[in-house]
Design an enzyme around this catalytic site. Structure first.
Site, PDB file in Angstrom:
ATOM      1  N   CYS A  82       4.786   4.238   0.743  1.00 10.38           N
ATOM      2  CA  CYS A  82       5.964   5.019   1.123  1.00 10.38           C
ATOM      3  C   CYS A  82       6.390   5.936  -0.032  1.00 10.38           C
ATOM      4  O   CYS A  82       5.714   6.922  -0.294  1.00 10.38           O
ATOM      5  CB  CYS A  82       7.104   4.120   1.585  1.00 10.38           C
ATOM      6  SG  CYS A  82       8.371   5.034   2.507  1.00 10.38           S
ATOM      7  N   HIS A 159       4.833   0.697   5.655  1.00  7.95           N
ATOM      8  CA  HIS A 159       5.222  -0.389   4.746  1.00  7.95           C
ATOM      9  C   HIS A 159       4.483  -1.694   5.065  1.00  7.95           C
ATOM     10  O   HIS A 159       4.997  -2.541   5.804  1.00  7.95           O
ATOM     11  CB  HIS A 159       6.723  -0.642   4.852  1.00  7.95           C
ATOM     12  CG  HIS A 159       7.571   0.323   4.098  1.00  7.95           C
ATOM     13  ND1 HIS A 159       7.780   0.244   2.742  1.00  7.95           N
ATOM     14  CD2 HIS A 159       8.270   1.406   4.524  1.00  7.95           C
ATOM     15  CE1 HIS A 159       8.577   1.226   2.351  1.00  7.95           C
ATOM     16  NE2 HIS A 159       8.894   1.949   3.415  1.00  7.95           N
ATOM     17  N   GLU A 161       4.107  -4.160   3.099  1.00  9.29           N
ATOM     18  CA  GLU A 161       4.698  -5.273   2.344  1.00  9.29           C
ATOM     19  C   GLU A 161       5.834  -5.968   3.076  1.00  9.29           C
ATOM     20  O   GLU A 161       6.250  -7.077   2.710  1.00  9.29           O
ATOM     21  CB  GLU A 161       5.193  -4.769   0.977  1.00  9.29           C
ATOM     22  CG  GLU A 161       6.533  -4.062   0.968  1.00  9.29           C
ATOM     23  CD  GLU A 161       6.500  -2.608   1.390  1.00  9.29           C
ATOM     24  OE1 GLU A 161       7.466  -1.887   1.109  1.00  9.29           O
ATOM     25  OE2 GLU A 161       5.501  -2.188   2.027  1.00  9.29           O
TER      26      GLU A 161
END
Length: 217
Positions: A82, A159, A161
């Protein structure tokens, strides 16, 4: 590996779980720390931030950009996520601007690479409009470039994560943005929770591919 966490509500999450499960040694660094010599690092993973990668303030953004340029020059693999992806684009000579339309919630990534294809979590208001001259675009959504490769480095706009807990932190921080773009927060959270195992498996497959193809190449 060095993991750069830029704010408390965007930790390594599933990326950290993958690093642990693969028994890869890693160190978390924040922008107040002394950045390492990129040439001495196996790889650098740089995560998200609510700041824009092109902003003049706070001052650590410029230092972060310099680190990425040094890593590219040293051919040290970078995984940009990002904000990290946008910073990598700028470090390589690309262009990042305010997006016409934010991507918040699930985003559909189209790619020839199975590891990048499919539905991913997203939360960003800036977009990479021009990748670096030497980059290879790898994935797109209807509204934004989602991934590119630059040498041994990989930028991903979405994203990987994010866990349900991290997503909840973001929604609590900007409830109106979440409601406007991702719909009812409770319904979204329930859907995310139901897909947690599937998402974790796909994230691990994506990171295995990155590690095998670019870090160990």
């Amino acid at each position: 590996m060095v993991v750069l966490e830029h704010q408390d509500d965007d930790p390594a999450g599933l990326i950290g779980e993958w690093l642990d499960e693969r028994a890869i040694a890693w160190t978390v660094m924040r922008h107040g720390d002394q950045y390492p010599d990129p040439a001495a690092s196996e790889a650098i993973i740089t995560l998200g931030s609510s700041h824009s990668a092109y902003a003049a303030e706070p001052e650590w953004i410029a230092r972060h950009g310099l680190l990425l340029r040094q890593a590219l020059a040293a051919q040290t693999p970078i995984l940009g996520v990002c904000f990290g992806a946008q910073a990598l684009a700028l470090a390589g000579g690309g262009e990042v601007v305010r997006a016409d339309r934010p991507e918040v919630g699930w985003v559909q990534s189209e790619s020839e690479h199975e590891e990048l294809r499919g539905t991913w979590l997203s939360w960003h208001s800036d977009a990479i409009v021009t990748p670096p001259p030497e980059a290879v675009s790898l994935a797109r959504s209807p509204n934004a470039l989602q991934a590119f490769r630059l040498g041994r480095s990989l930028a991903i706009q979405f994203h990987p994560e994010v866990t349900p807990t991290i997503w909840d932190w973001w929604v609590r921080s900007e409830p109106e943005v979440a409601q406007r773009h991702a719909g009812d927060p409770e319904e979204f959270a329930a859907g995310l929770q139901a897909r947690t195992s599937e998402l974790r498996e796909r994230v691990f497959a994506l990171l295995d591919w990155w590690h095998r193809s670019l870090v160990k190449a």
